[in-house]
Design an enzyme around this catalytic site. Structure first.
Site, PDB file in Angstrom:
ATOM      1  N   SER A 148       0.847  -1.192   0.000  1.00  0.00           N
ATOM      2  CA  SER A 148       0.000   0.000   0.000  1.00  0.00           C
ATOM      3  C   SER A 148       0.883   1.242   0.000  1.00  0.00           C
ATOM      4  O   SER A 148       2.041   1.184  -0.403  1.00  0.00           O
ATOM      5  CB  SER A 148      -0.960  -0.030   1.196  1.00  0.00           C
ATOM      6  OG  SER A 148      -1.938   0.969   1.057  1.00  0.00           O
ATOM      7  N   ASN A 149       0.367   2.364   0.432  1.00  0.00           N
ATOM      8  CA  ASN A 149       1.141   3.614   0.440  1.00  0.00           C
ATOM      9  C   ASN A 149       0.609   4.551   1.520  1.00  0.00           C
ATOM     10  O   ASN A 149      -0.339   4.218   2.223  1.00  0.00           O
ATOM     11  CB  ASN A 149       1.104   4.264  -0.949  1.00  0.00           C
ATOM     12  CG  ASN A 149      -0.311   4.609  -1.364  1.00  0.00           C
ATOM     13  OD1 ASN A 149      -0.954   5.471  -0.776  1.00  0.00           O
ATOM     14  ND2 ASN A 149      -0.837   3.901  -2.357  1.00  0.00           N
ATOM     15  N   HIS A 150       1.230   5.719   1.611  1.00  0.00           N
ATOM     16  CA  HIS A 150       0.967   6.645   2.728  1.00  0.00           C
ATOM     17  C   HIS A 150      -0.248   7.545   2.567  1.00  0.00           C
ATOM     18  O   HIS A 150      -0.426   8.465   3.359  1.00  0.00           O
ATOM     19  CB  HIS A 150       2.173   7.568   2.918  1.00  0.00           C
ATOM     20  CG  HIS A 150       3.360   6.900   3.515  1.00  0.00           C
ATOM     21  ND1 HIS A 150       3.308   6.238   4.708  1.00  0.00           N
ATOM     22  CD2 HIS A 150       4.646   6.798   3.085  1.00  0.00           C
ATOM     23  CE1 HIS A 150       4.502   5.759   5.011  1.00  0.00           C
ATOM     24  NE2 HIS A 150       5.318   6.073   4.024  1.00  0.00           N
ATOM     25  N   SER A 151      -1.054   7.363   1.535  1.00  0.00           N
ATOM     26  CA  SER A 151      -2.155   8.313   1.319  1.00  0.00           C
ATOM     27  C   SER A 151      -3.109   8.361   2.519  1.00  0.00           C
ATOM     28  O   SER A 151      -3.570   7.335   3.007  1.00  0.00           O
ATOM     29  CB  SER A 151      -2.941   7.908   0.063  1.00  0.00           C
ATOM     30  OG  SER A 151      -4.108   8.683  -0.029  1.00  0.00           O
ATOM     31  N   ALA A 191      -4.394   7.392  -4.367  1.00  0.00           N
ATOM     32  CA  ALA A 191      -3.027   6.915  -4.589  1.00  0.00           C
ATOM     33  C   ALA A 191      -3.161   5.416  -4.864  1.00  0.00           C
ATOM     34  O   ALA A 191      -3.125   4.585  -3.949  1.00  0.00           O
ATOM     35  CB  ALA A 191      -2.175   7.193  -3.358  1.00  0.00           C
TER      36      ALA A 191
END
Ligand code: CTP
Ligand code: CA
Length: 224
Positions: free
Chosen positions: A33-36, A99
């Site tokens: 996943s990511n930091h959004s 994102a």
């Protein structure tokens, strides 16, 4: 309650917003996943609803509340996000702030991947569908398609190229070198057919208000 004259209202317009990260499972316990944080997208959804738009917010997992008057469709993966967006069409406007994870595991392990003593596993990844580009090419393409671009290098050049590559009308570029993820403030530039406009640093809620102002103006005069 604010009273809006017809020109200032988005009443009767359906706006689709994507927000947050996508989460791509590797096995039952791990994911990519990511930091959004979802903050910018949720602020836009809230500002649109205040202007009277019918808002569908297709969102990956985030920890902020659903804005008042907004219909949220929760999703996990990029493919779920795309399916939810396509199911939500037709729309007058789509704003892709999500994102989206560019890749997912080629195969999701059905059981937890264990250490074997033979070194770390090799993750085979495949590319996810591009939701923004897909909606741009759709036979039901919304009249106004807005993308976002998070860049760390050559921000404006990359963003200009991205707008043309994806086929969206407006692209909001933000420079993510200085910790935009999870932050309250944002510094963006808006790129459209006419060129580029850089906005000063402001709260994400103000970026949302400004963008919604432009959308209102677009429906008053599409050529402006
Ligand atoms: N986007 C999307 N689906 C994807 C990837 C991106 O809808 N699979 C959308 C994002 O929501 C954003 C825009 O495309 O509005 C640009 O995303 P970005 O990650 O900056 O662009 P990419 O084309 O993925 O290029 P890269 O990450 O390599 O810079
Ligand atoms: Ca990407």
């Amino acid at each position: 309650l604010r009273l809006l004259t017809p020109d200032q209202s988005l009443s009767g317009r359906h706006v689709l917003v994507t927000a947050g990260p996508t989460v791509e499972p590797l096995d039952p316990v791990r994911f990519l996943s990511n930091h959004s944080s979802g903050r910018q997208g949720y602020a836009i959804a809230a500002a649109l609803a205040k202007r009277g738009a019918t808002v569908t917010l297709v969102s990956g997992p985030v920890s902020i509340p659903v804005p008042e008057g907004v219909r949220r469709i929760p999703v996990q993966t990029a493919r779920e996000m795309l399916a939810a967006c396509e199911a939500a069409l037709p729309a007058d406007v789509v704003i892709c702030t999500a994102a989206v994870s560019d890749w997912r595991a080629k195969d999701i392990a059905s059981g937890k991947i264990k250490k074997t003593g033979g070194g770390p596993p090799t993750l085979e990844l495949v590319e996810n569908p591009d939701i923004l580009a897909t909606l741009c090419r759709s036979p039901q393409r919304p009249r106004l398609v807005v993308g976002f671009a998070a860049e760390t290098d050559d921000v404006l050049q990359n963003a200009q190229a991205k707008r043309l590559r994806k086929g969206c009308d407006w692209l909001v570029a933000n420079d993510v070198r200085h910790g935009v993820f999870g932050a309250m403030r944002n510094t963006v530039s808006l790129i459209d057919d006419h060129g580029l406009q850089s906005w000063p640093e402001m709260d994400k809620t103000d970026v949302a208000e400004q963008l919604v102002e432009r959308i209102v103006a677009f429906f008053v005069n599409p050529l402006s």
